[in-house]
Design a protein around this motif. Structure first.
Motif, PDB file in Angstrom:
ATOM      1  N   THR A 329       5.004  -8.394  -1.701  1.00 17.72           N
ATOM      2  CA  THR A 329       4.838  -8.352  -3.060  1.00 17.72           C
ATOM      3  C   THR A 329       4.577  -6.328  -3.598  1.00 17.72           C
ATOM      4  O   THR A 329       3.910  -6.164  -2.746  1.00 17.72           O
ATOM      5  N   ALA A 330       5.596  -6.097  -4.304  1.00 21.17           N
ATOM      6  CA  ALA A 330       5.843  -4.884  -4.853  1.00 21.17           C
ATOM      7  C   ALA A 330       4.359  -4.679  -6.024  1.00 21.17           C
ATOM      8  O   ALA A 330       3.778  -5.969  -5.921  1.00 21.17           O
ATOM      9  N   PRO A 331       3.702  -3.578  -5.677  1.00 21.25           N
ATOM     10  CA  PRO A 331       2.639  -3.353  -6.336  1.00 21.25           C
ATOM     11  C   PRO A 331       2.531  -3.503  -7.764  1.00 21.25           C
ATOM     12  O   PRO A 331       1.173  -4.575  -7.615  1.00 21.25           O
ATOM     13  N   GLU A 332       3.678  -3.379  -8.274  1.00 19.73           N
ATOM     14  CA  GLU A 332       3.174  -4.038  -9.580  1.00 19.73           C
ATOM     15  C   GLU A 332       3.342  -5.649 -10.395  1.00 19.73           C
ATOM     16  O   GLU A 332       2.887  -6.090 -11.292  1.00 19.73           O
ATOM     17  N   GLU A 334       1.973  -7.301  -7.899  1.00 21.24           N
ATOM     18  CA  GLU A 334       0.764  -7.857  -7.232  1.00 21.24           C
ATOM     19  C   GLU A 334      -0.710  -8.994  -8.911  1.00 21.24           C
ATOM     20  O   GLU A 334      -0.234  -8.705  -9.386  1.00 21.24           O
ATOM     21  N   LEU A 343      -2.601   0.316 -10.986  1.00 19.45           N
ATOM     22  CA  LEU A 343      -1.288   0.186 -10.310  1.00 19.45           C
ATOM     23  C   LEU A 343      -1.996   1.005  -8.755  1.00 19.45           C
ATOM     24  O   LEU A 343      -1.082   0.842  -7.553  1.00 19.45           O
ATOM     25  N   GLU A 344      -2.396   2.517  -9.444  1.00 20.16           N
ATOM     26  CA  GLU A 344      -2.491   3.293  -8.159  1.00 20.16           C
ATOM     27  C   GLU A 344      -3.787   2.354  -7.093  1.00 20.16           C
ATOM     28  O   GLU A 344      -3.342   2.784  -5.499  1.00 20.16           O
ATOM     29  N   VAL A 346      -3.891  -0.730  -6.685  1.00 21.09           N
ATOM     30  CA  VAL A 346      -3.074  -1.901  -5.867  1.00 21.09           C
ATOM     31  C   VAL A 346      -2.128  -0.946  -4.413  1.00 21.09           C
ATOM     32  O   VAL A 346      -2.166  -1.947  -3.576  1.00 21.09           O
ATOM     33  N   LYS A 347      -1.526   0.494  -5.431  1.00 22.38           N
ATOM     34  CA  LYS A 347      -0.738   0.062  -4.369  1.00 22.38           C
ATOM     35  C   LYS A 347      -1.340   0.970  -2.746  1.00 22.38           C
ATOM     36  O   LYS A 347      -0.815   0.997  -1.861  1.00 22.38           O
ATOM     37  N   ALA A 348      -2.875   1.392  -3.317  1.00 21.96           N
ATOM     38  CA  ALA A 348      -3.436   2.083  -1.839  1.00 21.96           C
ATOM     39  C   ALA A 348      -3.933   0.972  -0.960  1.00 21.96           C
ATOM     40  O   ALA A 348      -3.321   0.964   0.397  1.00 21.96           O
ATOM     41  N   LEU A 350      -1.835  -2.512  -0.758  1.00 21.53           N
ATOM     42  CA  LEU A 350      -1.026  -2.264   0.115  1.00 21.53           C
ATOM     43  C   LEU A 350      -0.174  -1.524   0.907  1.00 21.53           C
ATOM     44  O   LEU A 350       0.497  -2.039   1.058  1.00 21.53           O
ATOM     45  N   GLU A 351      -0.339  -0.552   0.799  1.00 20.43           N
ATOM     46  CA  GLU A 351       0.446   0.518   1.484  1.00 20.43           C
ATOM     47  C   GLU A 351       0.151  -0.002   3.099  1.00 20.43           C
ATOM     48  O   GLU A 351      -0.682   0.001   3.777  1.00 20.43           O
TER      49      GLU A 351
END
Length: 370
Positions: A329-332, A334, A343-344, A346-348, A350-351
C-alpha cells in the motif's frame, strides 16, 4: 508410498529449481511466473526449453514480447509445427466420418467426389506447444495480456483465421526480468506460483549442453569456419525424458489422496487472514490465491514422499503463492490513516517494506501447530 513413488521421489530430489517449478505446475495443471536478472532472461529461456525436452519430453515455443507485440504475433508465437503422426492422428476422426459417408451408394443426382487428397492448410499443420515461454510478457499491451488470460482460462486461442486448443499437458510460463512491471491484475492472479531464479543457482541443462559442444569444438579442425550455434530450438532432444507422462499422472493422482489435519488447515487459513489484515498490504490476497495456496500445499506432499501436509509445506507454499500477488500500500492509503495517524509516521513504518518482508512477518506472527 509404493516403490514407484519412491523412485519418483528420488528423481524429484535431483531436480534444479527451475525443473522443480515446471514439475509442480505440470502436476497441478497450472502456470507460473519465472523472474531473473534482465541480462539472464535469454539464458533462462534456453534452459527452460531444454528442461521441456530433456526432463519431460515436451515440445516448447518461445514468444518474444515487447511493447509492439500484436494479437497476431501472440497467436503465431505460441504455435509449433505439428509432427506428421500427430497431425494425421488429429484428423483421423474427421477422415473416418468422410470415408463412411462415401461408402453409401450415391444417388442419381449425387456429384462425383474428387479422389484427390484434401489440401493441408498451414494452420492445420500447427498446434499450441505444450510449454509456452513468454519472455517479457509484462511489456505487452493490455489487449495481448487479455488474450493470454483467455488462453490460460479457456485453454483455447482464438485468432482471425483459426481456433487452436491447448494440448494436454499445457504450461504457460511468463519469463520476466526482476524488478520490472507486473502483469495486469487478473492475468497476474491467474498464475499459480512465481519463482525467482538466482544466477548462483546455475543452469545445469544449458551448462551440460555447452560442455558437450565444447568437447566437439576442441576435437574439430581449427581450419573449419563452421561452428555449431549455442542452442537451436528443437535440435537437441533427450533420448528418454526424466519424467514420463505416467510419472506426472501418478503424482497428480497422489495429490488427490493427500490428507490435511484440521490444525494444519486452520494454520493455512490463518495465514491468509493475517496476510489480508497486514497494514502494508493493499491487495492481492484473492480467493483464487487461497485456492492456489491450498492446491500447492497438496501438490508438495507427494514430492516429499508424504501423504499428508505438514506446517512447513504450508509455509513453503505461502512463499511461492503470494510474492507476485501482494500489492504494498501507499502510505496515504494505509488503513490507520482513517483514524488520524501521522502521514510521516506511516511513511517511516512502511519505508523499505517488501512483499517478502510481509510474508515472513506473517509466518512469524501466526502460531505453528505442533
Amino acid at each position: 508410498m509404493d516403490a514407484s513413488g519412491d523412485d519418483i521421489t528420488e528423481k524429484v530430489q535431483s531436480l534444479s529449481d527451475l525443473e522443480l517449478a515446471v514439475l509442480i505446475c505440470l502436476v497441478a495443471d497450472q502456470h507460473c511466473i519465472i523472474e531473473t536478472e534482465a541480462e539472464s532472461t535469454r539464458s533462462v529461456q534456453d534452459e527452460l526449453r531444454l528442461i521441456a525436452s530433456n526432463a519431460f519430453g515436451l515440445a516448447s515455443a518461445v514468444l518474444e514480447c515487447d511493447e509492439s507485440t500484436t494479437l497476431d504475433d501472440f497467436g503465431k508465437g505460441i504455435l509449433i509445427q505439428q509432427e506428421e503422426d500427430e497431425y494425421f492422428d488429429s484428423r483421423s476422426e474427421r477422415a473416418r466420418g468422410e470415408f463412411s459417408s462415401l461408402s453409401v451408394t450415391p444417388g442419381i443426382h449425387d456429384v462425383r467426389t474428387s479422389k484427390s487428397p484434401i489440401p493441408i492448410s498451414p494452420l492445420e499443420s500447427q498446434r499450441i506447444a505444450n510449454i509456452v515461454i513468454a519472455r517479457n510478457l509484462n511489456h505487452t499491451s493490455e489487449q495481448v495480456q487479455i488474450q493470454a488470460l483467455e488462453l490460460l482460462r479457456g485453454k483455447r486461442n482464438f485468432t482471425r483465421t483459426a481456433v487452436h486448443a491447448a494440448p494436454k499437458p499445457f504450461l504457460f510460463i511468463a519469463l520476466n526480468a526482476s524488478g520490472s512491471s507486473r502483469l495486469t491484475m487478473h492475468l497476474n492472479d491467474q498464475f499459480f506460483i512465481s519463482h525467482k531464479h538466482q544466477v548462483e543457482d546455475g543452469l545445469p541443462n544449458l551448462e551440460e549442453l555447452q560442455e558437450k559442444q565444447g568437447v566437439s569444438h576442441d576435437g574439430a579442425s581449427t581450419s573449419s569456419v563452421v561452428r555449431t550455434p549455442l542452442f537451436l530450438p528443437g535440435k537437441y532432444k533427450a533420448q528418454t525424458a526424466l519424467f514420463t507422462p505416467e510419472d506426472v499422472a501418478h503424482l497428480t493422482k497422489l495429490t488427490l489422496e493427500v490428507k490435511i489435519s484440521s490444525e494444519v488447515r486452520a494454520y493455512l487459513y490463518n495465514l491468509v487472514v493475517f496476510m489480508r489484515l497486514h497494514r502494508a498490504v493493499a491487495g492481492g490476497v484473492s480467493a483464487l490465491a487461497t485456492r492456489h495456496f491450498n492446491t500447492l500445499a497438496h501438490t508438495l506432499a507427494p514430492l516429499h514422499g508424504l501423504d499428508y501436509i505438514s506446517p512447513s509445506m504450508v509455509a513453503l507454499a505461502a512463499r511461492k503463492i503470494y510474492p507476485h500477488r501482494i500489492v504494498i500500500t501507499a502510505p496515504e492509503n494505509e488503513r490507520s490513516m482513517q483514524w488520524g495517524s501521522s502521514l510521516e509516521a506511516v511513511k517511516a513504518v512502511l519505508e523499505g517494506v517488501t512483499v517478502e518482508d510481509v510474508i515472513e512477518e506473517v509466518l512469524e506472527s501466526v502460531e505453528v501447530p505442533l
